[in-house]
Design a protein around this motif. Structure first.
Motif, PDB file in Angstrom:
ATOM      1  N   SER A  83      -6.770  11.934   4.100  1.00 20.81           N
ATOM      2  CA  SER A  83      -7.930  11.063   4.290  1.00 20.81           C
ATOM      3  C   SER A  83      -8.917  11.123   3.125  1.00 20.81           C
ATOM      4  O   SER A  83      -9.694  10.189   2.910  1.00 20.81           O
ATOM      5  CB  SER A  83      -8.652  11.426   5.592  1.00 20.81           C
ATOM      6  N   SER A  84      -8.889  12.206   2.359  1.00 24.66           N
ATOM      7  CA  SER A  84      -9.804  12.345   1.229  1.00 24.66           C
ATOM      8  C   SER A  84      -9.291  11.682  -0.042  1.00 24.66           C
ATOM      9  O   SER A  84     -10.017  11.607  -1.037  1.00 24.66           O
ATOM     10  CB  SER A  84     -10.051  13.834   0.936  1.00 24.66           C
TER      11      SER A  84
ATOM     12  N   PRO B   5      -7.864   8.351  -1.959  1.00 24.38           N
ATOM     13  CA  PRO B   5      -7.783   6.890  -1.820  1.00 24.38           C
ATOM     14  C   PRO B   5      -6.330   6.408  -1.767  1.00 24.38           C
ATOM     15  O   PRO B   5      -5.451   6.936  -2.453  1.00 24.38           O
ATOM     16  CB  PRO B   5      -8.477   6.381  -3.088  1.00 24.38           C
ATOM     17  N   VAL B   6      -6.112   5.386  -0.947  1.00 30.30           N
ATOM     18  CA  VAL B   6      -4.802   4.754  -0.843  1.00 30.30           C
ATOM     19  C   VAL B   6      -4.717   3.661  -1.907  1.00 30.30           C
ATOM     20  O   VAL B   6      -5.555   2.763  -1.959  1.00 30.30           O
ATOM     21  CB  VAL B   6      -4.572   4.164   0.559  1.00 30.30           C
ATOM     22  N   ILE B   7      -3.692   3.741  -2.760  1.00 34.67           N
ATOM     23  CA  ILE B   7      -3.567   2.803  -3.869  1.00 34.67           C
ATOM     24  C   ILE B   7      -2.507   1.747  -3.577  1.00 34.67           C
ATOM     25  O   ILE B   7      -1.776   1.822  -2.599  1.00 34.67           O
ATOM     26  CB  ILE B   7      -3.234   3.546  -5.177  1.00 34.67           C
TER      27      ILE B   7
ATOM     28  N   ARG C 243       0.824  -1.204   0.000  1.00 32.80           N
ATOM     29  CA  ARG C 243       0.000   0.000   0.000  1.00 32.80           C
ATOM     30  C   ARG C 243       0.860   1.255   0.000  1.00 32.80           C
ATOM     31  O   ARG C 243       1.916   1.320   0.645  1.00 32.80           O
ATOM     32  CB  ARG C 243      -0.933   0.041   1.220  1.00 32.80           C
TER      33      ARG C 243
END
Length: 211
Positions: free
Chosen positions: A111-112, A114-116, A105
């Motif tokens: 927080s706004s 997305p974690v890719i 990850r």
């Protein structure tokens, strides 16, 4: 093995006449396509990969493989680029290069956002390129390609991460977001962590070192 650092995150590794390209993105000059056996992409952000960079390499080297996590495969699929999908714990051999993959990850930017997917690569059991993550491989790392500036990077956290890896050598990458003054400040902090027992080498784009 020789390492040529290009702009930002891109590096070209050369061994026995074969070349491996890491993270050829949009902040990097067009990569020399001579003798490339593989391209490793840690994640799908455009500063780490563009279809144009990869297509140029594959056009000149039809037998070259492209390796990266699932998010990279998804990002390049519309351009007809096949990706050998890897994740944490996988291994591959590409030409003379032995590759193991670590992490899954990307670091959190906000927080706004997305974690890719992000999967770092350890080359020949010596050189670790983490992409955009504070992954600590469960094996020793001799040489660390150290991200030095990024929207997700806080210098104190970076210092803790480098200390946890404890490389013998390090060189900064991912510097395009920093001014000359900022780069100097961050490299100074990197030296504080590494140089009591190891060495830091600062490579300008186009410089080569042996590992």
């Amino acid at each position: 093995m020789e390492v040529t650092k290009l702009e930002h995150a891109c590096q070209v590794l050369t061994r026995d006449g074969a070349r491996l390209v890491l993270d050829p993105g949009n902040l990097t000059r067009p990569v020399d396509t001579t003798g490339v056996v593989g391209v490793v992409v840690t994640h799908a952000h455009p500063d780490h990969v563009t279809p144009e960079q990869v297509q140029r390499i594959l056009a000149a080297n039809p037998g070259a493989v492209v390796i990266g996590p699932a998010g990279v495969a998804d990002a390049l699929a519309d351009d007809g680029i096949r990706v050998d999908v890897v994740t944490d714990g996988d291994a591959r051999t590409v030409g003379p290069f032995d590759l193991t993959f670590h992490g899954s990850r990307h670091n959190v930017i906000h927080s706004s956002i997305p974690v890719i997917d992000n999967t770092g690569v350890l080359v020949d059991g010596r050189l670790f390129h983490p992409g955009d993550a504070y992954t600590v491989p469960a094996v020793p790392v001799e040489v660390l390609a150290t991200p030095i500036g990024a929207p997700w990077l806080q210098i104190g956290e970076l210092m803790d991460w480098v200390a946890a890896i404890a490389p013998s050598r390090a060189y900064p990458i991912h510097e395009a977001t920093l001014s000359e003054v900022g780069l100097g400040m961050h490299v100074g902090r990197l030296r504080e962590v590494v140089e009591p027992a190891g060495a830091v080498t600062v490579l300008a784009p186009g410089d080569t070192t042996t590992v």
